[in-house]
Enzyme design. Structure first.
Site, PDB file in Angstrom:
ATOM      1  N   ARG A 163       0.827  -1.204   0.000  1.00 29.97           N
ATOM      2  CA  ARG A 163       0.000   0.000   0.000  1.00 29.97           C
ATOM      3  C   ARG A 163       0.860   1.253   0.000  1.00 29.97           C
ATOM      4  O   ARG A 163       0.593   2.205  -0.740  1.00 29.97           O
ATOM      5  CB  ARG A 163      -0.920   0.009   1.229  1.00 29.97           C
ATOM      6  CG  ARG A 163      -1.842   1.223   1.272  1.00 29.97           C
ATOM      7  CD  ARG A 163      -2.839   1.129   2.395  1.00 29.97           C
ATOM      8  NE  ARG A 163      -2.239   1.316   3.706  1.00 29.97           N
ATOM      9  CZ  ARG A 163      -2.929   1.337   4.846  1.00 29.97           C
ATOM     10  NH1 ARG A 163      -4.247   1.144   4.818  1.00 29.97           N
ATOM     11  NH2 ARG A 163      -2.340   1.516   6.010  1.00 29.97           N
ATOM     12  N   TYR A 175      -6.523   8.921  -0.004  1.00 30.17           N
ATOM     13  CA  TYR A 175      -6.677   7.499  -0.297  1.00 30.17           C
ATOM     14  C   TYR A 175      -7.708   6.921   0.654  1.00 30.17           C
ATOM     15  O   TYR A 175      -7.955   7.447   1.747  1.00 30.17           O
ATOM     16  CB  TYR A 175      -5.341   6.754  -0.201  1.00 30.17           C
ATOM     17  CG  TYR A 175      -5.062   6.112   1.133  1.00 30.17           C
ATOM     18  CD1 TYR A 175      -5.500   4.821   1.426  1.00 30.17           C
ATOM     19  CD2 TYR A 175      -4.347   6.796   2.113  1.00 30.17           C
ATOM     20  CE1 TYR A 175      -5.239   4.233   2.655  1.00 30.17           C
ATOM     21  CE2 TYR A 175      -4.081   6.218   3.336  1.00 30.17           C
ATOM     22  CZ  TYR A 175      -4.527   4.929   3.603  1.00 30.17           C
ATOM     23  OH  TYR A 175      -4.278   4.357   4.822  1.00 30.17           O
ATOM     24  N   PHE A 180       3.474   2.607   6.382  1.00 27.42           N
ATOM     25  CA  PHE A 180       3.610   3.853   5.624  1.00 27.42           C
ATOM     26  C   PHE A 180       2.829   4.988   6.281  1.00 27.42           C
ATOM     27  O   PHE A 180       3.329   6.105   6.428  1.00 27.42           O
ATOM     28  CB  PHE A 180       3.123   3.616   4.194  1.00 27.42           C
ATOM     29  CG  PHE A 180       3.034   4.852   3.347  1.00 27.42           C
ATOM     30  CD1 PHE A 180       4.110   5.267   2.578  1.00 27.42           C
ATOM     31  CD2 PHE A 180       1.862   5.600   3.304  1.00 27.42           C
ATOM     32  CE1 PHE A 180       4.024   6.405   1.779  1.00 27.42           C
ATOM     33  CE2 PHE A 180       1.763   6.739   2.511  1.00 27.42           C
ATOM     34  CZ  PHE A 180       2.843   7.143   1.759  1.00 27.42           C
ATOM     35  N   ASP A 181       1.586   4.725   6.677  1.00 23.09           N
ATOM     36  CA  ASP A 181       0.735   5.754   7.278  1.00 23.09           C
ATOM     37  C   ASP A 181       1.374   6.346   8.532  1.00 23.09           C
ATOM     38  O   ASP A 181       1.460   7.569   8.698  1.00 23.09           O
ATOM     39  CB  ASP A 181      -0.620   5.160   7.670  1.00 23.09           C
ATOM     40  CG  ASP A 181      -1.413   4.679   6.480  1.00 23.09           C
ATOM     41  OD1 ASP A 181      -0.871   3.884   5.690  1.00 23.09           O
ATOM     42  OD2 ASP A 181      -2.577   5.094   6.349  1.00 23.09           O
ATOM     43  N   THR A 182       1.808   5.448   9.424  1.00 17.72           N
ATOM     44  CA  THR A 182       2.399   5.898  10.686  1.00 17.72           C
ATOM     45  C   THR A 182       3.659   6.711  10.434  1.00 17.72           C
ATOM     46  O   THR A 182       3.855   7.782  11.030  1.00 17.72           O
ATOM     47  CB  THR A 182       2.730   4.683  11.576  1.00 17.72           C
ATOM     48  OG1 THR A 182       1.530   3.937  11.827  1.00 17.72           O
ATOM     49  CG2 THR A 182       3.333   5.130  12.899  1.00 17.72           C
TER      50      THR A 182
END
Length: 431
Positions: free
Chosen positions: A105, A123, A215-217
């Site tokens: 992702r 997203y 990735f988000d964190t």
């Protein structure tokens, strides 16, 4: 491409954030270029992809008043996902597809976001677990210039979440872990519903290493440390019972990511100062003059002061034990050394000089002292309730309690008492 008049929800959102942040830099919306690019990362989603994109497209055409694009990011699917994506592209003019040769992702978002020409990027997960009514309030503060990143939160006040107790427990524990280890302030790192201004993304993404779920964190921690404004939107969220996320492997990957990010922050491996400068944010040192930002240096100095304080505490405790008793000697010794400890850490560990804030720092230091007193007094009380201890046992008990109190004291001093208070920096076009 024509759109209906702005929906009331988005108009209210824009008016609200503009009022909160007068003079901010809004994004130009009178353009044929898509204002918003929503990425839907997918891997082997031939069944859910069609209904998801059609529902998303219908909602955006109804409620989003500006040109938009929906980008399907096909992460090396091996089923019929690519064929379904091509059908959607032919059916819906605002839909495009990007095929990637590798899964991940984070990898998909990195590639699509950097290649997009839209000024706002977002997203969401293909299962649409998040109610799409949250999309206008997610995007509005980015368009108006009020915020740099916006995230949906299942843990913020006002969120309504339907999911099993196991996932709820794991989610809360993970975000508590982030707060304790990386000193984060956002409430929900992993909700699959986020947006970012493109100019900010181009600065941050080259420094985001993870290509998967972490990735988000990593993006949020980096953005927060760089002084970006993160807007949280409470969401209505219903768990997808058919979710294919492997909880165990994802959790292990996240823990490895936390450890890697923590090491990079502690050793100065991340270019935080350069990012703050590039993004027009004030250097951390200017918020509280003299405050060093390196965790490793702070730990060394705190440890040296802690050893000295502990020795002074033990000396005072032994000298006062005969006249005041164990509890009285503990109280006086801890109070004296706590005041001296706070003053020494203020000057040498956290580099704060001058009298400004000294009273507040000592007051908050005394609150931290209260925690140490509760631990040491509690250990003595527990010891005396079970036996008639000698002086050696008493010293061992208070030393053990002091070690625990020392760790908590450092965390509280660093993340609360002497935490840099970064002043808001006006944007270039603000008066």
């Amino acid at each position: 491409m024509t759109h209906e008049a702005p929906s009331p929800d988005l108009e209210v959102g824009l008016m609200t954030v503009t009022t909160l942040r007068p003079g901010a830099s809004p994004i130009a919306t009178n353009t044929k270029t898509p204002v918003l690019d929503v990425v839907v990362p997918v891997y082997n989603e031939e069944v859910d992809l069609g209904p998801c994109v059609r529902r998303l497209h219908a909602e955006m055409a109804r409620s989003f008043p500006y040109p938009f694009r929906i980008t399907i990011a096909d992460n090396a699917s091996t089923d019929g996902t690519a064929a379904v994506a091509r059908e959607l592209v032919e059916e819906l003019p605002e839909v495009v597809v990007v095929h990637l040769e590798q899964k991940g992702r984070g990898r998909a978002l990195h590639q699509v976001w950097l290649g997009s020409d839209a000024p706002v990027l977002a997203y969401m997960d293909v299962d649409l677990s998040t109610d799409l009514a949250a999309l206008p309030p997610l995007i509005a503060p980015l368009i108006s210039g009020h915020s740099d990143i916006a995230i949906g939160s299942r843990l913020a006040r006002g969120a309504r979440v339907v999911r099993g107790p196991k996932r709820e427990f794991i989610s809360r524990c993970y975000n508590l872990l982030l707060r304790g280890t990386l000193a984060t302030r956002f409430s929900d790192a992993q909700c699959g519903f986020k947006a970012i201004r493109a100019d900010v993304a181009k600065r941050l993404l080259p420094h985001v290493v993870d290509t998967g779920w972490f990735f988000d964190t990593e993006l949020l921690v980096l953005g927060e440390r760089a002084g970006l404004r993160i807007h949280e939107v409470p969401v209505d969220w219903v768990d997808d019972p058919d979710s294919r996320v492997d909880i165990v492997s994802t959790a292990m990957a996240d823990l490895r990511g936390v450890a890697r990010l923590g090491r990079a922050l502690a050793t100065g491996g991340l270019p935080i100062a350069e990012l703050r400068q590039a993004l027009g944010r004030a250097p951390l040192e200017s918020a509280t003059p003299g405050v060093p930002t390196g965790l490793l240096r702070q730990l060394v100095r705190f440890a040296a002061i802690g050893v000295t304080s502990t020795l002074a505490y033990l000396l005072l405790f032994l000298l006062l034990r005969g006249g005041l008793g164990a509890q009285g000697a503990n109280l006086v010794s801890l109070l004296v050394t706590a005041i001296a400890n706070t003053a020494a850490n203020r000057r040498f560990t956290f580099g704060v000089r001058g009298r400004d804030g000294a009273g507040r720092h000592q007051f908050e230091g005394l609150i931290v002292f209260g925690l140490g007193l509760a631990l040491t007094s509690g250990s003595l009380a527990l010891l005396h309730s079970s036996t008639d201890p000698g002086q050696v046992a008493e010293v061992a008990a208070v030393v053990g309690a002091n070690l625990i109190a020392t760790v908590l004291r450092f965390l509280l001093l660093r993340n609360w008492v002497f935490r840099p208070r970064t002043a808001a920096i006006p944007l270039e076009n603000e008066s």
